[in-house]
Design a protein around this motif. Structure first.
Motif, short mmCIF file in Angstrom:
data_model
loop_
_atom_site.label_atom_id
_atom_site.label_comp_id
_atom_site.label_asym_id
_atom_site.label_seq_id
_atom_site.Cartn_x
_atom_site.Cartn_y
_atom_site.Cartn_z
N THR A 339 0.86 -1.36 -0.09
CA THR A 339 0.02 -0.02 -0.09
C THR A 339 0.77 1.42 -0.05
O THR A 339 1.83 1.33 0.77
N TRP A 340 0.66 2.10 -0.90
CA TRP A 340 1.60 3.49 -1.25
C TRP A 340 0.87 4.68 -0.74
O TRP A 340 -0.31 4.68 -1.18
N THR A 341 1.18 5.09 0.29
CA THR A 341 0.65 6.66 0.70
C THR A 341 1.25 7.81 -0.06
O THR A 341 2.54 7.81 0.29
N THR A 347 -4.01 6.99 -1.67
CA THR A 347 -3.45 5.79 -1.27
C THR A 347 -3.64 4.85 -2.28
O THR A 347 -4.61 4.66 -2.79
N ARG A 349 -2.94 1.01 -3.93
CA ARG A 349 -2.75 -0.58 -3.45
C ARG A 349 -2.08 -1.13 -4.87
O ARG A 349 -2.70 -1.14 -5.79
N SER A 368 -8.07 4.96 -2.12
CA SER A 368 -8.19 6.14 -1.00
C SER A 368 -9.39 6.44 -0.33
O SER A 368 -9.69 6.50 0.68
N VAL A 371 -9.75 3.48 2.24
CA VAL A 371 -8.83 3.71 3.03
C VAL A 371 -9.68 4.97 4.24
O VAL A 371 -9.47 4.72 5.24
#
Length: 507
Positions: A339-341, A347, A349, A368, A371
Motif C-alpha cells: 500500500t503506497w501512501t 493511497t 494498492r 483512497s 482507506v
C-alpha cells in the motif's frame, strides 16, 4: 583458245569454288549440330525414351525411344508423328513445337490414372522430349537432372524458377493450386521475390487466393539457389496464421476490456519492457501516453513514477535500485502486494503478479476512498468504545448467534478479570458458566439462555442476582437489532442519583 572459252572456264572454276565452300560449311554445321545433339543425349540415361528434334525435325533418339516409334517409321516421324505416338496417353501434348508456349522447360502429365509424364527441354532450336514412367522416374528436374520422386509426391508445393521468375518445374501439390494449361504453361502462384544473384532468400509468408474460396491459403516459402535457378519450398501456414489472428483478436478484446477497468494495468514482457497498459494507468500515474506507448523498461517506468511523486519517495537513491529489484523478484513470484501512501494524500494498492513466458503484471488501484472510510469507521468504533468504557454498568453485547461481540472496562472492575478476557470471542454458554461460578444459585442463567434462543416477542426484563461475595446486582436483558441482545449488570446501591437512573433508562 578464244576469249569466250577462257571466260567460261573462269566462271566454271568460280562456281566450283563456291559450291565447295558451301559444302564445307554445311558439313561443319552438320558435324557441330550432331556433336551438340550427341552431347545432349550423352548426358541422359540411355535407358529412357528420349527423342531429339531440330526445328521440329527428328534427328536422334535413344534405343527405348526407337523401339517406341518403330511402328510409325523413322523417316516420317517428325514432331507431328511423335504427337500421334504420345497423345493417346498424353492428351495435352502439343501438335506443333510452337504450341509449347513460353519457357524452356515443360512437364506434360499423362491422363489419369496414368502417372507418367513427358518432359520437354529446349535449347535454341533443339528440343529434347523425355518420357518418364511413374514407376521408375519422377517428373521433377533439378537444373538439367531429375529430382527424387519424394519431391513430386511431397504434400506441400515445391517448384523451380529461372532468373526471370518463370516456373520451370513444379510438383503435383503446386499444380493442384494452379493447373497447367493446354499449352503446358504453368502460371506463377506464389508472390516470391526474384533474386538476380541467386542468393539464399529469407523465408516469406504469402497467400494464395483460389477461385470459389473466400479465405486465402497461407504458406511460408523458403527459397534456395540451385545453379542458375531457384528452388522454392512452401509449407502450410494456415494454422499459424489463424492462431496469430485469434491471438490478435484476443489481445484486442482484452485491451477493450482493460480499457473499462478503473484499476491501472501494466504488463511487462520477459525483457522487462512495457507491452500492454490501459487508460486507467495514465489516470493513476499521470505518466504521458507517448512515454508509455514507447515501451519503457520496468526500471525507467518506476523511475519516472518516483520523479512525478506517484510512489513513496525512497530514503536514498542508492538503495532505490536494490528495492526495485526486490520488488520485481517479489512480483515474479506473486508475492508483491503493498500500500503506497502518496504525498498528495492518495493511497494506492500495488500488486505484482507473474504472467506466462516470464512476463510480470502490476496492478495499481486507488483505495483512497476505502482507506478513508476504514479510518472513519475505525474512529467511530473507538469513539463508541470510549463511551462504553465511561459507563459504570457492565455491558455485554451478544450477536444473533450467541457470540460475545462487545463489552466495556467495567468487566474488570465488576468481575475481577482482565479486560482482554471480556473482549475475547466467548460464546453465550461460556459467559453464562463464567457468571454462574461467581454468583449464588439462581434461575437467571436459564432465563437468559431461553431469551437468546427465542427470536419472537422479545421484551426487556430485569432481575436481581447476588455474587458470592454478597454484592447485590441488578441484571437487565434487552433485545437489539439484527437478533442481537445485551446483558447489563449494575451494582445495587441504596441511593441512586438521577444521572444513573437516566443512564439505566437509556439502556
Amino acid at each position: 583458245m578464244t576469249r569466250i572459252e577462257s571466260l567460261e572456264i573462269l566462271l566454271f572454276a568460280g562456281l566450283c569454288l563456291i559450291v565447295a565452300s558451301l559444302a564445307l560449311w554445311l558439313v561443319a554445321r552438320i558435324d557441330r549440330t550432331k556433336a551438340e545433339q550427341s552431347a545432349v543425349l550423352e548426358t541422359s540415361d540411355q535407358e529412357r525414351p528420349i527423342f531429339l528434334f531440330d526445328r521440329g525435325q527428328f534427328v536422334d533418339a535413344t534405343l527405348p525411344a526407337l523401339d517406341m516409334a518403330k511402328d510409325h517409321g523413322l523417316e516420317d516421324l517428325g514432331w507431328s508423328g511423335l504427337a500421334d505416338i504420345l497423345q493417346p496417353r498424353f492428351s495435352r501434348f502439343p501438335d506443333r513445337v510452337s504450341d509449347l508456349g513460353r519457357g524452356n522447360y515443360r512437364v506434360i502429365r499423362a491422363d489419369p490414372p496414368d502417372r507418367a509424364v513427358v518432359k520437354v527441354l529446349r535449347w535454341d532450336e533443339v528440343t529434347k522430349v523425355t518420357i518418364v514412367e511413374a514407376r521408375t522416374e519422377s517428373s521433377a528436374p533439378s537444373g538439367t537432372n531429375d529430382t527424387p520422386s519424394a519431391a513430386e509426391r511431397a504434400p506441400y508445393p515445391i517448384w523451380q524458377t529461372g532468373a526471370s521468375g518463370g516456373v520451370l518445374w513444379a510438383n503435383a501439390a503446386y499444380d493442384a493450386l494452379a493447373p497447367v494449361d493446354d499449352t503446358g504453361y504453368r502460371p506463377a502462384v506464389f508472390d516470391v521475390p526474384v533474386s538476380e544473384s541467386f542468393d539464399i532468400l529469407q523465408p516469406v509468408r504469402t497467400s494464395v487466393h483460389l477461385p470459389g474460396q473466400d479465405e486465402p491459403l497461407w504458406f511460408d516459402v523458403a527459397s534456395v539457389a540451385d545453379n542458375e535457378t531457384l528452388l522454392h519450398y512452401a509449407v502450410d501456414a494456415n494454422a499459424i496464421v489463424k492462431a496469430e489472428v485469434a491471438q490478435r483478436n484476443f489481445v484486442q478484446t482484452l485491451t477493450k476490456t482493460f480499457a473499462q477497468l478503473s484499476i491501472g494495468l501494466a504488463i511487462f514482457d520477459r525483457n522487462r519492457q512495457l507491452a500492454l497498459f490501459n487508460p486507467a494507468l495514465i489516470d493513476l500515474t499521470t505518466l504521458p501516453a507517448d512515454f508509455l506507448s514507447a515501451g519503457p523498461t520496468l526500471f525507467s517506468f518506476f523511475d519516472r513514477m518516483r520523479e512525478t511523486q506517484v510512489m513513496p519517495e525512497p530514503k536514498d537513491y542508492a538503495s532505490w535500485r536494490e528495492q526495485l529489484a526486490e520488488l520485481v523478484d517479489a512480483a515474479t513470484d506473486g508475492r508483491y502486494s503493498d500500500t503506497w501512501t502518496l504525498p498528495s494524500g492518495l493511497t494506492y494498492r500495488v500488486t505484482g503478479r507473474p504472467h506466462p513466458d516470464g512476463a510480470v503484471a502490476f496492478l495499481f488501484e486507488d483505495i483512497s476512498a476505502e482507506v478513508s472510510l476504514t479510518r472513519r469507521f475505525r474512529a467511530e468504533l473507538e469513539l463508541g468504545q470510549s463511551v462504553l468504557d465511561r459507563i459504570t454498568q457492565s455491558i455485554s453485547v451478544f450477536s444473533s448467534v450467541g457470540v460475545l461481540s462487545l463489552t466495556n472496562k467495567t468487566c474488570k472492575q465488576l468481575w475481577g478479570v482482565e479486560t482482554g478476557y471480556c473482549f475475547a470471542e466467548l460464546t453465550l454458554a461460556e459467559s453464562l458458566d463464567f457468571w454462574r461460578e461467581r454468583c449464588e444459585p439462581t434461575n437467571l442463567w436459564t432465563r437468559i439462555r431461553d431469551f437468546a434462543n427465542s427470536y419472537q416477542n422479545r421484551e426487556p426484563w430485569e432481575t436481581t442476582v447476588t455474587r458470592l461475595d454478597g454484592t447485590p446486582l441488578i441484571c437487565r436483558v434487552a433485545p437489539l437489532s439484527g437478533g442481537a441482545f445485551m446483558v447489563v449488570f449494575a451494582v445495587v446501591v441504596e441511593e441512586r442519583t438521577q444521572r444513573e437512573e437516566r443512564e439505566i433508562s437509556a439502556l
